[in-house]
Enzyme design. Structure first.
Site, PDB file in Angstrom:
ATOM      1  N   SER A 136       4.958  -2.238  -5.113  1.00 35.70           N
ATOM      2  CA  SER A 136       6.238  -2.396  -4.410  1.00 35.70           C
ATOM      3  C   SER A 136       6.129  -1.866  -2.983  1.00 35.70           C
ATOM      4  O   SER A 136       5.425  -0.881  -2.738  1.00 35.70           O
ATOM      5  CB  SER A 136       7.344  -1.589  -5.104  1.00 35.70           C
ATOM      6  OG  SER A 136       7.423  -1.894  -6.474  1.00 35.70           O
ATOM      7  N   HIS A 186       4.144   1.603  -2.872  1.00 36.35           N
ATOM      8  CA  HIS A 186       4.043   2.332  -4.152  1.00 36.35           C
ATOM      9  C   HIS A 186       3.306   1.455  -5.173  1.00 36.35           C
ATOM     10  O   HIS A 186       3.637   0.280  -5.326  1.00 36.35           O
ATOM     11  CB  HIS A 186       5.437   2.705  -4.656  1.00 36.35           C
ATOM     12  CG  HIS A 186       5.379   3.591  -5.848  1.00 36.35           C
ATOM     13  ND1 HIS A 186       5.056   4.936  -5.764  1.00 36.35           N
ATOM     14  CD2 HIS A 186       5.538   3.323  -7.170  1.00 36.35           C
ATOM     15  CE1 HIS A 186       5.040   5.449  -6.977  1.00 36.35           C
ATOM     16  NE2 HIS A 186       5.325   4.492  -7.850  1.00 36.35           N
ATOM     17  N   ASP A 190      10.750   7.419  -3.971  1.00 37.84           N
ATOM     18  CA  ASP A 190      10.397   6.077  -4.452  1.00 37.84           C
ATOM     19  C   ASP A 190      11.629   5.274  -4.869  1.00 37.84           C
ATOM     20  O   ASP A 190      11.533   4.388  -5.733  1.00 37.84           O
ATOM     21  CB  ASP A 190       9.392   6.151  -5.619  1.00 37.84           C
ATOM     22  CG  ASP A 190       8.079   6.800  -5.195  1.00 37.84           C
ATOM     23  OD1 ASP A 190       7.674   6.645  -4.030  1.00 37.84           O
ATOM     24  OD2 ASP A 190       7.452   7.477  -6.045  1.00 37.84           O
ATOM     25  N   ASN A 195       7.632   2.404   2.523  1.00 43.23           N
ATOM     26  CA  ASN A 195       6.620   3.063   1.699  1.00 43.23           C
ATOM     27  C   ASN A 195       5.990   2.044   0.760  1.00 43.23           C
ATOM     28  O   ASN A 195       6.634   1.114   0.305  1.00 43.23           O
ATOM     29  CB  ASN A 195       7.280   4.184   0.868  1.00 43.23           C
ATOM     30  CG  ASN A 195       6.281   4.926   0.013  1.00 43.23           C
ATOM     31  OD1 ASN A 195       5.189   5.273   0.473  1.00 43.23           O
ATOM     32  ND2 ASN A 195       6.619   5.173  -1.243  1.00 43.23           N
TER      33      ASN A 195
HETATM   34  C1  GRF Z   1      -2.048   3.590  -2.651  1.00 43.62           C
HETATM   35  O1  GRF Z   1      -2.334   3.169  -3.960  1.00 43.62           O
HETATM   36  C2  GRF Z   1      -0.567   3.703  -2.433  1.00 43.62           C
HETATM   37  O2  GRF Z   1       0.182   2.798  -3.181  1.00 43.62           O
HETATM   38  C3  GRF Z   1      -0.287   5.101  -2.927  1.00 43.62           C
HETATM   39  O3  GRF Z   1      -1.394   5.854  -2.493  1.00 43.62           O
HETATM   40  C4  GRF Z   1      -2.539   5.006  -2.408  1.00 43.62           C
HETATM   41  C5  GRF Z   1      -3.143   5.194  -1.045  1.00 43.62           C
HETATM   42  O4  GRF Z   1      -4.412   4.626  -0.932  1.00 43.62           O
HETATM   43  N1  GRF Z   1       0.991   5.577  -2.448  1.00 43.62           N
HETATM   44  P1  GRF Z   1      -5.172   4.592   0.476  1.00 43.62           P
HETATM   45  O5  GRF Z   1      -5.236   6.016   0.992  1.00 43.62           O
HETATM   46  O6  GRF Z   1      -4.412   3.698   1.398  1.00 43.62           O
HETATM   47  O7  GRF Z   1      -6.541   4.062   0.171  1.00 43.62           O
END
Ligand code: GRF
Length: 193
Positions: free
Chosen positions: A139, A112, A148, A110
């Site tokens: 991360s 984050h 997370d 994932n």
């Molecule tokens: C990213 O900032 C990711 O870290 C978070 O959700 C956002 C997704 O952005 N979990 P995208 O849809 O890839 O533009």
């Protein structure tokens, strides 16, 4: 050359999906090539679905509200991923809390937008921007039963200085678009654990 298959799960804009499609999909690396064989989205209007189409890829839409429980939804996700033969799943902005039904059956990473373990959850960007910390970052971690909370694989950070929130978000996303594809390659091509 060996083809390693991945699944990408997303919920929204899909900019990280696009980074993966650009930098990883059907590319050859030292020991393997990597192919996105499965795309799953839980929102039927997500922009990422359009991005996938540009690459000739169809997205499986699995809407969580059609399921009686989180477990039933996760079962469907697991079945879809297993049927595709993907050996690694990448959560790229997939905004769902996953149950052991998923976490114990699927190897997943994932992305984050904070320096975990700080600012877990859905408001990480706002919270890390508003905090008194001088640095912020992103991360990539293995997905575990804890939201997370799985083992951290890699992080990148930067000085916040006097960025406004738009510059801050831009910086977060620019780092994400570099780090996530790199980690996928490190795991599948270089055997990073
Ligand atoms: C990213 O900032 C990711 O870290 C978070 O959700 C956002 C997704 O952005 N979990 P995208 O849809 O890839 O533009």
């Amino acid at each position: 050359m060996v083809v390693k298959k991945i699944a990408v799960l997303f919920s929204g804009r899909g900019s990280n999906l696009e980074a993966i499609l650009k930098q990883v999909h059907k590319k050859q690396f030292t020991t393997c090539s990597i192919e996105v064989v499965c795309l799953v989205c839980n929102k039927k209007d997500a922009y990422g679905i359009e991005i996938a189409k540009r690459y000739g890829l169809e997205t499986v839409i699995i809407e969580h509200q059609n399921f009686a429980s989180r477990e039933a939804f996760d079962k469907e996700l697991v079945q879809t991923i297993k049927n595709s033969g993907a050996e690694l799943s990448v959560l790229a902005g997939f905004m769902r809390i996953l149950t052991p039904e998923f976490t114990q059956n699927i190897k997943a990473i994932n992305l984050h937008p904070s320096l975990l373990p700080l600012f877990k959850g859905a408001h990480a960007i706002e919270e890390s921007y508003a905090s008194f910390m001088k640095v912020a970052g992103i991360s990539v971690h293995f997905v575990s039963d804890e939201l997370d909370g799985g083992e951290i694989i890699a992080q990148e950070c930067f000085q916040k200085q006097d960025m406004d929130i738009e510059e801050f978000e831009k910086k977060i996303h620019a780092l994400e678009h570099e780090l996530l594809p790199k980690i996928i390659i490190d795991i599948l091509d270089k055997g990073m654990k």
